[in-house]
Write an enzyme that holds these catalytic residues in place. Sequence first.
Site, PDB file in Angstrom:
ATOM      1  N   SER A  77      -1.136  -0.946  -4.475  1.00  0.00           N
ATOM      2  CA  SER A  77      -2.079   0.142  -4.696  1.00  0.00           C
ATOM      3  C   SER A  77      -1.719   1.329  -3.823  1.00  0.00           C
ATOM      4  O   SER A  77      -1.070   1.193  -2.780  1.00  0.00           O
ATOM      5  CB  SER A  77      -3.493  -0.350  -4.352  1.00  0.00           C
ATOM      6  OG  SER A  77      -4.389   0.714  -4.194  1.00  0.00           O
ATOM      7  N   LEU A 105       3.795   0.311  -2.606  1.00  0.00           N
ATOM      8  CA  LEU A 105       3.674   0.405  -4.060  1.00  0.00           C
ATOM      9  C   LEU A 105       4.927   1.032  -4.660  1.00  0.00           C
ATOM     10  O   LEU A 105       5.476   0.537  -5.652  1.00  0.00           O
ATOM     11  CB  LEU A 105       2.437   1.237  -4.401  1.00  0.00           C
ATOM     12  CG  LEU A 105       2.278   1.724  -5.845  1.00  0.00           C
ATOM     13  CD1 LEU A 105       1.981   0.559  -6.768  1.00  0.00           C
ATOM     14  CD2 LEU A 105       1.162   2.765  -5.936  1.00  0.00           C
ATOM     15  N   GLU A 138       0.829  -1.197   0.000  1.00  0.00           N
ATOM     16  CA  GLU A 138       0.000   0.000   0.000  1.00  0.00           C
ATOM     17  C   GLU A 138       0.867   1.252   0.000  1.00  0.00           C
ATOM     18  O   GLU A 138       1.751   1.394   0.848  1.00  0.00           O
ATOM     19  CB  GLU A 138      -0.898   0.046   1.248  1.00  0.00           C
ATOM     20  CG  GLU A 138      -2.034  -0.943   1.235  1.00  0.00           C
ATOM     21  CD  GLU A 138      -2.954  -0.792   2.435  1.00  0.00           C
ATOM     22  OE1 GLU A 138      -4.018  -1.430   2.430  1.00  0.00           O
ATOM     23  OE2 GLU A 138      -2.622  -0.049   3.381  1.00  0.00           O
ATOM     24  N   CYS A 139       0.615   2.127  -0.950  1.00  0.00           N
ATOM     25  CA  CYS A 139       1.213   3.460  -1.008  1.00  0.00           C
ATOM     26  C   CYS A 139       2.743   3.391  -1.001  1.00  0.00           C
ATOM     27  O   CYS A 139       3.342   3.194  -2.039  1.00  0.00           O
ATOM     28  CB  CYS A 139       0.674   4.333   0.136  1.00  0.00           C
ATOM     29  SG  CYS A 139       0.847   6.107  -0.159  1.00  0.00           S
ATOM     30  N   ALA A 140       3.386   3.534   0.140  1.00  0.00           N
ATOM     31  CA  ALA A 140       4.845   3.419   0.181  1.00  0.00           C
ATOM     32  C   ALA A 140       5.298   2.070  -0.346  1.00  0.00           C
ATOM     33  O   ALA A 140       6.317   1.960  -1.039  1.00  0.00           O
ATOM     34  CB  ALA A 140       5.348   3.635   1.607  1.00  0.00           C
TER      35      ALA A 140
END
Length: 446
Positions: free
Chosen positions: A425, A337, A333-335
Amino acid sequence: MVARLVIAAPSSGAGKTTVATGLMAAFASRGLSVSPHKVGPDYIDPGYHALATGRPGRNLDAYMCGTELVAPLFAHGSRGCDLAVVEGVMGLYDGAAGQGELASTAQVAKLLRAPVVLVVDASSQSRSVAALVHGFASWDPRVRLGGVILNKVASDRHEELLREALEESGVPVLGVLRRAPAVATPSRHLGLIPVAERQAQAVDAVAAQAEQVRNGCDLEGLLALARSAPPLDAEAWAPPAAPPPTGRRPVVAVAGGAAFTFSYAEHGELLRAAGAEVVTFDPLRDESLPEGTSGLVIGGGFPEMYAAELAANEPLRKAVAGLAASGAPVAAECAGLLYLARSLDGTPMCGVLDADARMSERLTLGYRDAVAVNDSVLAPSGTRMRGHEFHRTVIEPGAGPLAAWGLRQPERRVEGFVRGGVHASYVHTHWAGAPGVAARFVGHCG
């Protein structure tokens, strides 16, 4: 039921985090067992709360988890404690955009039947403070405003004027805090700097906040207000337990350390309840994944601040790429990704995804309604979840040939990557709101 207070404010920037963290630390230093909570999706404030109390900071998010889970998650986190302090989000009545009171501090306070203490930035007002407080106290009669803490008060005379004005409001003053720059916690592009990046300074900051609160607040009055909260009829949340494993528990490696600080305490609890052995590792320092790793979770954080160090740890980058290539489940998630991309601002990352990331001037922020558009290790196609985006980076392309989610606001688009066992994501999700996610992920391990 545990005594409890909600610390709110008319708007962001009034000093909620300073007051809430200071209260947590001040009460904990008295020998009370204090349960720390944060309204909304914020990951950073709970780190300071944990430092103040010695207990995990937990989020209460009515949007991502649903209103029906707020009280059970609170009861789970506060079990066995003497006092719970809940720090609000934004202004007292601010919630998910365009959805009324949903996910607001006021809604959570009502769900918890908890009295609210309003932290008011009094730096540029005197008698007008009474009108402000009256408005907040009367806006929703179901919100019990039990007191006010005046912050950034300039002088004794200023305090006298404020107290005189508030006598007419009927709301008691439970604290007066002078301006104290030394107590401030430094920020950068996504808010406060996490505890993991400044441990020693953070300890000093929390101690200073506790001292300021002790000197300026009526702790006995605040504790009495917390104890006046009525019983809360809620059964404590518990992660659904899986059947005992017949063999060795699969090892799920969870990224941590200074670069990956964003996580919800319930995620680890859900993974363990689903039968996994959860092992934390630090991508800045560990050159290999934990022994026996059969699944990998990489949450949010600040890889952009540590891109050079992450790139320099080539053995771990190769290990992550190898695990992903093997088909093992990887949730990013986020980082996470960004770490799985080919590059971040031109610096090599793990190369699991055919995408490149870079910093951006634009802040992407907000709740998201998401639907899984492809089967993955987290959810079958068609699964609906609610999440949150919070970043100042972009990745190109924004979605792979098999996207992770379809989003409908702020515009309709597909987002993220599903590739083999990888689900990557920008959208942060709270697995307590969809407990089948953890069981599905662990089921793919091994």
